[in-house]
Write a protein that holds these residues in place. Structure first.
Motif, PDB file in Angstrom:
ATOM      1  N   PRO A 124      51.110  39.748  38.139  1.00  0.00           N
ATOM      2  CA  PRO A 124      50.527  41.062  39.030  1.00  0.00           C
ATOM      3  C   PRO A 124      50.932  40.386  40.005  1.00  0.00           C
ATOM      4  CG  PRO A 124      49.426  40.760  37.712  1.00  0.00           C
ATOM      5  CD  PRO A 124      50.062  40.085  36.696  1.00  0.00           C
ATOM      6  N   ALA A 125      51.844  39.991  40.839  1.00  0.00           N
ATOM      7  CA  ALA A 125      51.474  39.471  42.564  1.00  0.00           C
ATOM      8  C   ALA A 125      51.007  40.537  43.156  1.00  0.00           C
ATOM      9  CB  ALA A 125      52.438  38.681  43.103  1.00  0.00           C
ATOM     10  N   LEU A 126      49.807  40.335  44.035  1.00  0.00           N
ATOM     11  CA  LEU A 126      50.164  41.365  45.329  1.00  0.00           C
ATOM     12  C   LEU A 126      50.535  40.781  46.695  1.00  0.00           C
ATOM     13  CD1 LEU A 126      48.044  44.193  46.063  1.00  0.00           C
ATOM     14  CD2 LEU A 126      46.248  41.798  46.533  1.00  0.00           C
ATOM     15  N   ILE A 127      50.959  41.841  46.840  1.00  0.00           N
ATOM     16  CA  ILE A 127      52.336  41.838  48.236  1.00  0.00           C
ATOM     17  C   ILE A 127      51.442  42.731  49.201  1.00  0.00           C
ATOM     18  CG2 ILE A 127      54.045  41.886  49.112  1.00  0.00           C
ATOM     19  CD1 ILE A 127      53.902  40.008  47.211  1.00  0.00           C
ATOM     20  N   VAL A 156      24.019  36.408  42.679  1.00  0.00           N
ATOM     21  CA  VAL A 156      24.667  36.861  43.303  1.00  0.00           C
ATOM     22  C   VAL A 156      24.260  37.161  44.640  1.00  0.00           C
ATOM     23  CG1 VAL A 156      25.015  39.032  43.390  1.00  0.00           C
ATOM     24  CG2 VAL A 156      25.294  37.976  40.571  1.00  0.00           C
ATOM     25  N   THR A 157      24.916  37.299  45.667  1.00  0.00           N
ATOM     26  CA  THR A 157      24.533  37.355  46.777  1.00  0.00           C
ATOM     27  C   THR A 157      24.768  38.708  47.318  1.00  0.00           C
ATOM     28  OG1 THR A 157      24.737  35.410  47.935  1.00  0.00           O
ATOM     29  CG2 THR A 157      24.640  36.818  49.084  1.00  0.00           C
ATOM     30  N   LEU A 158      23.974  39.911  48.227  1.00  0.00           N
ATOM     31  CA  LEU A 158      24.023  41.467  48.170  1.00  0.00           C
ATOM     32  C   LEU A 158      24.569  41.433  49.495  1.00  0.00           C
ATOM     33  CD1 LEU A 158      20.517  42.566  48.062  1.00  0.00           C
ATOM     34  CD2 LEU A 158      22.400  42.719  46.211  1.00  0.00           C
ATOM     35  N   ASN A 159      26.039  42.237  49.816  1.00  0.00           N
ATOM     36  CA  ASN A 159      26.329  42.594  51.157  1.00  0.00           C
ATOM     37  C   ASN A 159      27.020  41.639  51.512  1.00  0.00           C
ATOM     38  OD1 ASN A 159      24.687  44.983  51.797  1.00  0.00           O
ATOM     39  ND2 ASN A 159      22.912  43.473  52.312  1.00  0.00           N
ATOM     40  N   GLN A 160      28.177  41.228  49.892  1.00  0.00           N
ATOM     41  CA  GLN A 160      29.343  40.128  50.648  1.00  0.00           C
ATOM     42  C   GLN A 160      30.408  40.486  49.118  1.00  0.00           C
ATOM     43  OE1 GLN A 160      28.238  36.296  51.161  1.00  0.00           O
ATOM     44  NE2 GLN A 160      28.986  35.532  48.771  1.00  0.00           N
ATOM     45  N   TRP A 161      31.408  40.613  49.419  1.00  0.00           N
ATOM     46  CA  TRP A 161      32.889  40.554  48.282  1.00  0.00           C
ATOM     47  C   TRP A 161      32.675  39.428  47.201  1.00  0.00           C
ATOM     48  CZ3 TRP A 161      34.439  45.361  46.551  1.00  0.00           C
ATOM     49  CH2 TRP A 161      34.515  45.955  47.420  1.00  0.00           C
ATOM     50  N   MET A 162      32.647  39.656  45.922  1.00  0.00           N
ATOM     51  CA  MET A 162      32.824  38.754  45.034  1.00  0.00           C
ATOM     52  C   MET A 162      33.731  38.814  43.850  1.00  0.00           C
ATOM     53  SD  MET A 162      28.320  37.463  44.001  1.00  0.00           S
ATOM     54  CE  MET A 162      29.416  36.470  43.348  1.00  0.00           C
ATOM     55  N   HIS A 163      34.339  38.017  43.811  1.00  0.00           N
ATOM     56  CA  HIS A 163      35.179  38.157  42.477  1.00  0.00           C
ATOM     57  C   HIS A 163      35.181  37.599  41.577  1.00  0.00           C
ATOM     58  CE1 HIS A 163      40.113  37.325  40.446  1.00  0.00           C
ATOM     59  NE2 HIS A 163      39.651  39.168  40.458  1.00  0.00           N
ATOM     60  N   VAL A 164      34.647  38.404  40.273  1.00  0.00           N
ATOM     61  CA  VAL A 164      34.032  38.003  38.828  1.00  0.00           C
ATOM     62  C   VAL A 164      34.925  38.005  37.989  1.00  0.00           C
ATOM     63  CG1 VAL A 164      31.362  37.768  40.687  1.00  0.00           C
ATOM     64  CG2 VAL A 164      32.331  40.184  38.985  1.00  0.00           C
ATOM     65  N   VAL A 165      34.778  37.254  37.149  1.00  0.00           N
ATOM     66  CA  VAL A 165      35.743  37.398  36.336  1.00  0.00           C
ATOM     67  C   VAL A 165      34.639  36.471  34.594  1.00  0.00           C
ATOM     68  CG1 VAL A 165      37.729  36.704  35.211  1.00  0.00           C
ATOM     69  CG2 VAL A 165      37.843  37.375  37.713  1.00  0.00           C
ATOM     70  N   ILE A 194      43.487  33.069  37.249  1.00  0.00           N
ATOM     71  CA  ILE A 194      42.818  33.926  37.588  1.00  0.00           C
ATOM     72  C   ILE A 194      42.217  33.481  39.109  1.00  0.00           C
ATOM     73  CG2 ILE A 194      39.652  33.818  38.046  1.00  0.00           C
ATOM     74  CD1 ILE A 194      40.356  34.112  34.815  1.00  0.00           C
ATOM     75  N   MET A 195      42.497  32.262  39.260  1.00  0.00           N
ATOM     76  CA  MET A 195      42.849  31.919  40.361  1.00  0.00           C
ATOM     77  C   MET A 195      43.613  31.800  41.677  1.00  0.00           C
ATOM     78  SD  MET A 195      41.619  29.470  43.457  1.00  0.00           S
ATOM     79  CE  MET A 195      40.374  28.962  42.189  1.00  0.00           C
ATOM     80  N   ALA A 196      45.240  32.408  40.138  1.00  0.00           N
ATOM     81  CA  ALA A 196      46.120  33.185  41.998  1.00  0.00           C
ATOM     82  C   ALA A 196      45.709  34.329  41.673  1.00  0.00           C
ATOM     83  CB  ALA A 196      46.883  32.354  41.324  1.00  0.00           C
ATOM     84  N   GLU A 197      44.722  35.021  41.208  1.00  0.00           N
ATOM     85  CA  GLU A 197      44.721  36.414  40.776  1.00  0.00           C
ATOM     86  C   GLU A 197      43.952  36.129  42.336  1.00  0.00           C
ATOM     87  OE1 GLU A 197      44.223  39.512  37.297  1.00  0.00           O
ATOM     88  OE2 GLU A 197      43.258  37.726  37.958  1.00  0.00           O
ATOM     89  N   TYR A 198      42.556  35.473  42.389  1.00  0.00           N
ATOM     90  CA  TYR A 198      41.578  35.205  43.727  1.00  0.00           C
ATOM     91  C   TYR A 198      42.751  35.102  45.218  1.00  0.00           C
ATOM     92  CZ  TYR A 198      38.012  33.064  47.035  1.00  0.00           C
ATOM     93  OH  TYR A 198      37.267  33.223  47.928  1.00  0.00           O
ATOM     94  N   LYS A 199      43.008  34.230  44.828  1.00  0.00           N
ATOM     95  CA  LYS A 199      43.668  34.047  45.991  1.00  0.00           C
ATOM     96  C   LYS A 199      44.770  35.088  46.940  1.00  0.00           C
ATOM     97  CE  LYS A 199      46.036  29.960  47.015  1.00  0.00           C
ATOM     98  NZ  LYS A 199      46.400  28.759  46.080  1.00  0.00           N
ATOM     99  N   ALA A 200      45.305  36.064  45.944  1.00  0.00           N
ATOM    100  CA  ALA A 200      46.278  36.776  46.061  1.00  0.00           C
ATOM    101  C   ALA A 200      44.916  37.885  46.814  1.00  0.00           C
ATOM    102  CB  ALA A 200      47.162  37.683  44.837  1.00  0.00           C
ATOM    103  N   GLY A 201      43.371  38.803  46.099  1.00  0.00           N
ATOM    104  CA  GLY A 201      42.920  38.950  46.940  1.00  0.00           C
ATOM    105  C   GLY A 201      42.502  38.531  47.799  1.00  0.00           C
ATOM    106  N   ILE A 202      41.977  37.181  48.426  1.00  0.00           N
ATOM    107  CA  ILE A 202      41.793  37.205  49.615  1.00  0.00           C
ATOM    108  C   ILE A 202      42.868  36.637  50.643  1.00  0.00           C
ATOM    109  CG2 ILE A 202      39.862  36.540  48.791  1.00  0.00           C
ATOM    110  CD1 ILE A 202      40.047  33.734  48.948  1.00  0.00           C
TER     111      ILE A 202
END
Length: 550
Positions: free
Chosen positions: A94-97, A304-313, A382-390
């Motif tokens: 499922p690619a994010l466009i 975990v760092t506060l106040n920043q986005w993290m992709h966790v799996v 999972i790497m592809a999902e992360y790269k799509a998200g950023i």
């Protein structure tokens, strides 16, 4: 040394099919030959082909369709995937466009993106897609199911088509997510938080106390340490993947829940499956798989760092015995020897909340794009999902203009820059009002020598109306063969519809000098350009009164 390089000429196929209950042929030029349908011809890339339709008798050509570059879509753009670091093919990914005004001309799309479409690299295989958000003044997010993205490739691509004012929405969200997804919750933006499941499983939220906020991808759910998003009970067996984008703004007392299915009570193993924070002190990502006989648990190495986005799996494979945690696309920690089937129970799945111990273990901050799968997703996935998200997984080509479809009933010119498909529509012609003329009697005339003229006997011409014909008919003699002098007479030279059956009596006056013989009289009936005829036979005999019969 002279080297000659020969480049193969790219060939494309033009296929013409027929629709409708009529029949006809289509002339392809070149080669300027007509063919019955269906028919296909091969042409060199860039060649123009002129099609001309010819309806068969009793049929009407009603028009063309197709033949353009996108069957009504006037623009397209290539989207290429950066999967060069992957060690495996991504199947049904499922690619994010992510679209904005620099990637698509919103002036050429419908207001809600109804005309957007996605096709595989062949330009003909339609791909399922889901619009999470369409925002012509900002950023739009669309999920597309791509059949395969090759390992180690940075050239695999799909096509995005748009600019079709007559297209209707064709989203098919459930088809985007393969059968291994147990639930996908986009938590989209709006005035009220929505937590509907995009998969075919229908695992929509049963209770929501969290509020809506902006997210990593469109909207997200905001949690204050007491709020929750409650989902149905979702059971997995020997494998699972839990994932989400998180933006923590504060730490609770400990074990802050991200995505959790609790044990039946606040006792060991505490969770059936869970991805959450560790306890007091520096917080890490914790992954749990449990049953009545085991509790497998592992923490990340990255805090975990506060106040920043993290992709966790977190992934669990109870057959291979692996627990793995990924942070921002990278494998952060793993362990082996952790086998077994995860317990099934009736507890709900919670986003940001602990069902059985509600004090101090709930999430504070934002959670977006929560997903549960019944398989352990791979590192490449999972790497592809992360790269799509950023927004680093896709690159967007330049806009291409496509030839418009053929239409109307004139000629159709097709430019062969790829395989083209055209449909020629032929319908049976509607029956037109008509009539026929009938006469059952021949005319016999006897010329008596010594007399100047002799009037023949007569015949009646009747009308048979066809297909609702009801107009007046005007009669005349079209010809007599062989030609002779005559004076025609019709009792009614014009018949109305009420007189068709009784008809018009026709008689003819001949001069005494008429030679004996058999003549053909053609009677014409004319009604506003509809002309029909009936042939009569005139038999002329000569009688001499001085003849004596023996």
């Amino acid at each position: 040394v002279q080297v000659t390089v020969q480049t193969a000429v790219v060939q494309y196929t033009l296929s013409v099919t027929k629709s409708g209950d009529g029949s006809g042929t289509v002339n392809f030029n070149p080669p300027n030959s007509s063919f019955s349908l269906p028919h296909s011809e091969s042409y060199s890339s860039g060649q123009n082909v002129i099609l001309t339709a010819n309806a068969a008798v009793g049929s009407t050509f009603t028009g063309w369709s197709g033949g353009g570059g996108g069957s009504g879509w006037l623009n397209r753009k290539k989207i290429t995937f950066s999967n060069s670091a992957s060690t495996e093919n991504l199947i049904n990914f499922p690619a994010l466009i992510i679209l904005n005004s620099s990637r698509i001309d919103y002036g050429k799309t419908q207001n809600s993106g109804q005309d957007i479409r996605f096709f595989d690299s062949d330009g003909t295989t339609a791909l399922p897609y889901e619009i999470e958000k369409w925002d012509e003044s900002g950023t739009s997010y669309v999920w597309v199911k791509v059949p395969q993205i090759d390992a180690g490739s940075n050239t695999d691509y799909i096509w995005m088509y748009y600019n079709n004012t007559s297209a209707s929405d064709a989203q098919n969200a459930p088809a985007v997510w393969d059968s291994n997804f147990k639930g996908v919750w986009h938590l989209p933006n709006g005035t009220i938080l929505s937590a509907n499941d995009s998969t075919s499983n229908g695992n929509n939220a049963t209770a929501i106390t969290s509020t809506v906020t902006s997210g990593k991808i469109d909207g997200a759910a905001s949690f204050n340490g007491t709020t929750r998003v409650t989902l149905p009970s979702i059971n997995v067996t020997t494998a699972f993947t839990l994932e989400a984008w998180i933006y923590p703004t504060a730490f609770n007392t400990g074990y802050d829940r991200i995505l959790t299915k609790a044990w039946i009570s606040n006792a060991n193993p505490y969770q059936v499956y869970s991805i959450n924070f560790t306890g007091s002190g520096p917080r890490y990502i914790s992954l749990v798989a449990g049953s009545a006989t085991f509790r497998h648990i592992m923490a990340s190495l990255t805090s975990v760092t506060l106040n920043q986005w993290m992709h966790v799996v977190g992934t669990y494979d109870g057959v291979a015995g692996n627990l793995k945690i990924y942070v921002n696309g990278d494998l952060d920690n793993s362990t082996t020897g952790k086998t077994g089937t995860v317990e099934s129970n009736a507890q709900p799945v919670e986003i940001g909340y602990n069902t059985v111990f509600t004090s101090g273990q709930n999430f504070i901050g934002t959670i977006d794009e929560a997903k549960i799968s019944s398989v352990a997703r791979s590192a490449s996935w999972i790497m592809a999902e992360y790269k799509a998200g950023i927004d680093t997984f896709n690159s967007y080509g330049t806009e291409e203009s496509l030839p418009s479809d053929c239409s109307g009933t004139g000629t159709c010119t097709v430019n062969m820059t790829e395989d083209r498909n055209v449909t020629a529509s032929f319908n049976l012609s509607a029956p037109q009002p008509d009539f026929s003329l009938n006469s059952s009697n021949a005319i016999y005339a006897t010329i008596v020598q010594g007399q100047t003229t002799n009037r023949s006997n007569s015949t009646t011409i009747t009308v048979s109306p066809l297909n609702g014909f009801s107009s007046n008919i005007n009669f005349s003699v079209q010809s007599i063969s062989p030609a002779i002098a005559y004076t025609p007479n019709f009792s009614n030279s014009t018949l109305s519809s009420s007189q068709y059956a009784s008809g018009s009596t026709f008689s003819i006056t001949l001069p005494a000098s008429t030679p004996a013989g058999i003549y053909t009289i053609v009677i014409k009936g004319d009604s506003g350009g509809i002309v029909r005829t009936v042939n009569l036979t005139l038999n002329v005999e000569i009688f001499n009164p001085n003849w004596v019969e023996f």
